[in-house]
Design an enzyme around this catalytic site. Structure first.
Site, mmCIF file in Angstrom:
data_model
loop_
_atom_site.group_PDB
_atom_site.id
_atom_site.type_symbol
_atom_site.label_atom_id
_atom_site.label_comp_id
_atom_site.label_asym_id
_atom_site.label_seq_id
_atom_site.Cartn_x
_atom_site.Cartn_y
_atom_site.Cartn_z
ATOM 1 N N LYS A 43 3.340 0.687 3.148
ATOM 2 C CA LYS A 43 3.059 -0.432 4.050
ATOM 3 C C LYS A 43 3.029 -1.728 3.250
ATOM 4 C CE LYS A 43 0.292 2.572 4.915
ATOM 5 N NZ LYS A 43 -0.890 3.437 5.118
ATOM 6 N N THR A 92 -3.148 9.991 5.790
ATOM 7 C CA THR A 92 -2.714 11.370 5.574
ATOM 8 C C THR A 92 -3.929 12.294 5.619
ATOM 9 O OG1 THR A 92 -0.914 10.543 4.195
ATOM 10 C CG2 THR A 92 -1.421 12.891 4.040
ATOM 11 N N TYR A 126 7.838 12.862 13.736
ATOM 12 C CA TYR A 126 6.483 12.426 14.103
ATOM 13 C C TYR A 126 6.420 11.936 15.545
ATOM 14 C CZ TYR A 126 2.218 9.601 14.173
ATOM 15 O OH TYR A 126 1.003 9.050 14.509
ATOM 16 N N GLU A 140 -7.662 1.246 -4.512
ATOM 17 C CA GLU A 140 -7.298 1.538 -3.124
ATOM 18 C C GLU A 140 -8.452 1.358 -2.141
ATOM 19 O OE1 GLU A 140 -5.581 5.300 -0.473
ATOM 20 O OE2 GLU A 140 -5.838 5.493 -2.654
ATOM 21 N N ASP A 163 0.861 -1.173 0.000
ATOM 22 C CA ASP A 163 0.000 0.000 0.000
ATOM 23 C C ASP A 163 0.902 1.228 0.000
ATOM 24 O OD1 ASP A 163 -1.884 1.976 0.349
ATOM 25 O OD2 ASP A 163 -2.456 1.376 2.377
ATOM 26 N N ALA A 164 0.966 1.906 -1.134
ATOM 27 C CA ALA A 164 1.845 3.063 -1.292
ATOM 28 C C ALA A 164 1.035 4.334 -1.087
ATOM 29 C CB ALA A 164 2.485 3.048 -2.675
ATOM 30 N N GLY A 165 1.032 4.828 0.141
ATOM 31 C CA GLY A 165 0.215 5.982 0.484
ATOM 32 C C GLY A 165 0.940 7.302 0.365
ATOM 33 N N GLY A 208 -1.752 13.813 8.088
ATOM 34 C CA GLY A 208 -0.959 14.846 7.438
ATOM 35 C C GLY A 208 -1.171 16.203 8.069
#
Length: 269
Positions: free
Chosen positions: A16, A104, A142, A74, A9-11, A127
């Protein structure tokens, strides 16, 4: 050579990954700025990977690293991953419920039996916490931001209901927010206080949208997932507090940040 399947999962902020090896599911994540080194290492270490991708940066990863991979929508991947985890974690939901994905930004999905539909989105999410948090405090990391947020007092920054009524009896809980950040420079406050106020504002907004969405679509419970609540006790506590206040039973999934990657993974198993 063993064939290993994986979902990625490329957010917007994190990559992830869920992969199967020796009949076990493994979970990994890393920030986007480590994308090249992480995936280059992965290709060299496990050349037999069979991959399915999802998320906003899926096409970029497919083109550069996994030309033979699949790209899975997605929102579908996220919801299928959530349903998988609900079963795996033995958490029972009604037939109709909301999935609130706080990454985000934040997305709302309604599950109606086998049907899933994305019905709402907001720019308020993780985000917002990291970006606006860095502007309010000059802190970039973070973990430092989340550590500070849990130490702060939002009442030093927000105007609370009790501030308006002063000594009079309040018609609602006096600790509730009347106006976010309304105290401005009228009072002294710390970086931690500002971050506590920010975390609270995000939680309030998400819960307000969730409760209104639940009422419109006549659902009685919700599942909250996403990377923004991981390692962020201030935000998670705020969500739990306000969801309880509005009377909407809520489930937090232990591996909820990996729902999209799990949904992608399921397409290649």
């Amino acid at each position: 050579m063993q064939r290993i399947t994986a979902g990625i999962d490329a957010g917007g902020s994190l990559i992830k990954m869920v992969y199967q090896e020796n009949e076990r599911m493994h979970f990994r994540k890393f920030p986007n700025n480590e994308l090249d080194s992480a995936l280059s290492w992965l290709k060299m270490s496990v050349p037999s990977f069979h991959v399915s991708l999802t998320g906003g940066k899926a096409s970029l990863i497919q083109k550069k690293y996994f030309q033979d991979s699949l790209i899975y929508p997605e929102f579908v991947a996220t919801c299928e991953g959530a349903r998988f985890l609900l079963s795996a974690e033995n958490k029972v939901m009604e037939e109709n419920y909301l999935i609130v994905n706080i990454g985000t930004g934040t997305s709302w999905h309604i599950v109606n039996g086998d049907k899933v539909e994305r019905i709402l989105g907001s720019g308020m999410g993780g985000g917002t916490f990291t970006g606006l948090g860095s502007l309010l405090t000059q802190v970039q990391d973070y973990q430092q931001l989340t550590d500070l947020a849990k130490l702060g007092n939002k009442g030093n920054v927000d105007m609370l209901v009790k501030d308006i009524y002063e000594s009079a009896e309040t018609p609602i809980n006096g600790e509730l927010t009347a106006a976010n950040f309304a105290m401005g420079k009228k009072t002294k406050h710390t970086d931690a206080d500002r971050l506590a106020s920010l975390s609270n504002m995000i939680a309030e907004t998400i819960v307000l949208l969730t409760s209104q969405t639940a009422a419109i679509h006549q659902v009685n419970n919700a599942v909250i997932i996403g990377s923004a609540i991981v390692g962020n006790p201030s935000l998670k506590h705020g969500l739990e507090f306000y969801m309880n206040m509005v009377g909407l039973p809520t489930v937090f999934l232990e591996k909820g940040e990996y729902c999209g990657a799990i949904g992608a993974y399921l397409t290649v198993t």
